[in-house]
Design an enzyme around this catalytic site. Structure first.
Site, PDB file in Angstrom:
ATOM      1  CE1 TYR A 150      42.637  45.652  33.420  1.00 33.23           C
ATOM      2  CE2 TYR A 150      40.837  47.220  33.198  1.00 33.23           C
ATOM      3  CZ  TYR A 150      42.082  46.774  32.827  1.00 33.23           C
ATOM      4  OH  TYR A 150      42.801  47.450  31.865  1.00 33.23           O
ATOM      5  CG  ASP A 245      37.593  50.472  40.441  1.00 33.91           C
ATOM      6  OD1 ASP A 245      36.822  51.286  39.901  1.00 33.91           O
ATOM      7  OD2 ASP A 245      38.503  49.878  39.822  1.00 33.91           O
ATOM      8  CE  LYS A 273      34.450  52.615  31.089  1.00 36.18           C
ATOM      9  NZ  LYS A 273      35.630  51.826  31.137  1.00 36.18           N
TER      10      LYS A 273
HETATM   11  N1  HOZ Z   1      38.613  46.473  29.801  1.00 32.59           N
HETATM   12  C1  HOZ Z   1      37.454  47.149  29.371  1.00 32.59           C
HETATM   13  C2  HOZ Z   1      36.211  46.652  29.994  1.00 32.59           C
HETATM   14  N2  HOZ Z   1      36.319  46.159  31.295  1.00 32.59           N
HETATM   15  C3  HOZ Z   1      37.321  47.092  27.883  1.00 32.59           C
HETATM   16  C4  HOZ Z   1      37.617  48.399  27.353  1.00 32.59           C
HETATM   17  C5  HOZ Z   1      37.430  48.556  25.854  1.00 32.59           C
HETATM   18  O1  HOZ Z   1      37.788  47.655  25.097  1.00 32.59           O
HETATM   19  O2  HOZ Z   1      36.962  49.589  25.455  1.00 32.59           O
END
Ligand code: HOZ
Length: 437
Positions: A150, A245, A273
């Protein structure tokens, strides 16, 4: 910590109902809605160290850590001081501030393969921009990504994606015209022949290969021995850009990310982040030769008012400075505690006769409900997600907050204690009994 035998849910339920009347699914990111695991999502009101509290005053040991970045735990005092200090001088200017170069210096020191870095506001922006840059650099159209990886929610990257797309079992996303994904080649992870085949079929047309060097978004799935080296050799030979990534792995699996851990030099790197201490930040970086194509130096355009936001830069500096200064203590400790935790829970499953295998790289890990091994999306998707849901709910009711999906990695941080780990293993023993029922 106090033992939580029956989690109260009244306030969280009320907050969920209120949110649902105004926000799709009551959430601003789909996995949070608990659709694949069931039960009531706790509404979090506070976090400190390795623990969080919800609106019903339940206390949890947190193994999400805001999906990775809170490696120092919640409300780290130095990060908070930095945010407050910066906020007192104003929250956003849409103009350059000194702390942008401070954070750039910290990132470049940790990732010596990067000569320049550009800050954005999220991992999605970072990967989207890195791909645009790879296309600008190579003047080619196709991109290779891997099934179950992802890279944020840009149109071209949702093809066979992990994270929420895998969790909800949807093939991609509505609203993405097929023309927008016609240049995306989604290949099986950990399979170099598939990559060779793609480069053969699309000779001189593949701009880049983007990969999570340790996948975190189909659960934790490490690269097989020599897989990343193989990707490096193929992309070098084919003059295609290799993008790591490192949104999840950067400053997580090692101070210098997966590229330090595996000693591989990608062309471009994306981060998220963690470099903002948990505030909304992303970044992409690489050698000057490629990065100088970014506007205003070059023709590849990318911009944002909140890019390099002073609060996020200050928080990031406070986070990365601590990681740099304490890395010889932090990373070995993360390795030790995570190893204990993952093995302890796996052995509890074995004792209970529950089929379980695990993957772990440093403090990123997943327990898969199957015999394994899990090496790619095909194998990950054979997990018993119903059993995972039962374990998840049972653990949550006992004060252990795991990612609410079989297909999301869990994270342990420097604030977790031996007591947290032992408590989690004890709770898991009871929870596996519930899984068998
Ligand atoms: N897709 C995010 C983790 N791989 C989740 C993000 C979230 O819900 O804060």
């Amino acid at each position: 910590m106090p033992s939580i035998t029956s989690r109260k849910t009244e306030q969280s339920r009320r907050l969920q109902q209120r949110a649902e009347s105004m926000i799709p699914g009551g959430v601003n990111s789909p996995v949070r809605a608990f659709r694949s695991v069931g039960g009531d999502p706790p509404f979090i009101v506070r976090g400190k160290g390795s623990h969080i509290w919800d609106a019903d005053q339940n206390e949890f040991i947190d193994y999400i850590g805001s999906w990775g970045p809170l490696i120092l735990g919640h409300a780290d005092p130095a990060v908070l001081d930095a945010i407050v200090g910066a906020a007192c001088n104003g929250t956003s200017f849409g103009a350059s501030t000194p702390s942008e170069a401070d954070l750039a210096e910290l990132v470049l020191c940790a990732f010596p393969h990067l000569e320049k870095v550009r800050f954005v506001s999220s991992g999605t922006e970072a990967t989207m921009s890195a791909i645009r840059l790879a296309r600008a650099y190579t003047k080619r159209k196709y991109i290779v990504k891997f099934e179950g990886c992802y890279h944020g929610h840009a149109d071209a990257l949702l093809v066979k994606a992990g994270s929420g797309v895998a969790t909800l079992g949807i093939p991609g996303s509505a609203g993405v015209p097929e023309e927008f994904t016609m240049f995306t080649l989604a290949l099986p992870f950990n399979n170099l022949s598939a990559v060779e085949h793609a480069f053969h079929k699309f000779k001189h047309q593949i701009a880049c290969v983007i990969v999570e060097p340790v996948v975190g978004n189909m659960g934790c799935v490490p690269a097989a021995d020599d897989y990343l080296v193989g990707l490096r050799l193929i992309t070098e030979r084919e003059r295609s850009v290799l993008i790591f990534d490192e949104v999840m792995t950067g400053f997580r699996v090692a101070f210098g990310g997966a590229q330090e851990l595996y000693n591989i030099k990608p062309d471009l790197t994306t981060m998220g982040k963690i470099i903002g201490g948990g505030l909304p930040v992303g970044a992409y970086g690489g050698p000057k030769e490629i990065m100088d194509l970014v506007a205003p130096l070059g023709p590849m355009y990318q911009a944002g008012t909140l890019s390099g936001n002073p609060l996020a830069m200050a928080a990031g500096c406070a986070m990365l400075t601590q990681l740099r200064d304490r890395k010889n203590d932090i990373y070995p400790r993360l390795e030790k505690l995570s190893g204990e935790l993952v093995a302890g829970v796996a052995s509890a499953a074995k004792d209970a006769g529950v089929a379980l295998c695990h993957n772990r790289v440093g403090s990123m890990f997943t327990w898969f409900f199957q015999n394994g091994p899990v090496t790619d999306w095909d194998s990950a998707s054979k997990s018993n997600t119903e059993a995972f849901g039962k374990l998840f709910r049972s653990m949550l009711d006992q004060g252990i907050y795991l990612p609410p999906s079989q297909y999301e990695a869990a994270f342990l941080g420097a604030a977790h204690t031996e007591e947290d780990v032992q408590r989690t293993i004890t709770v898991a023993k009871e929870a596996f009994a519930a899984v068998r029922q």
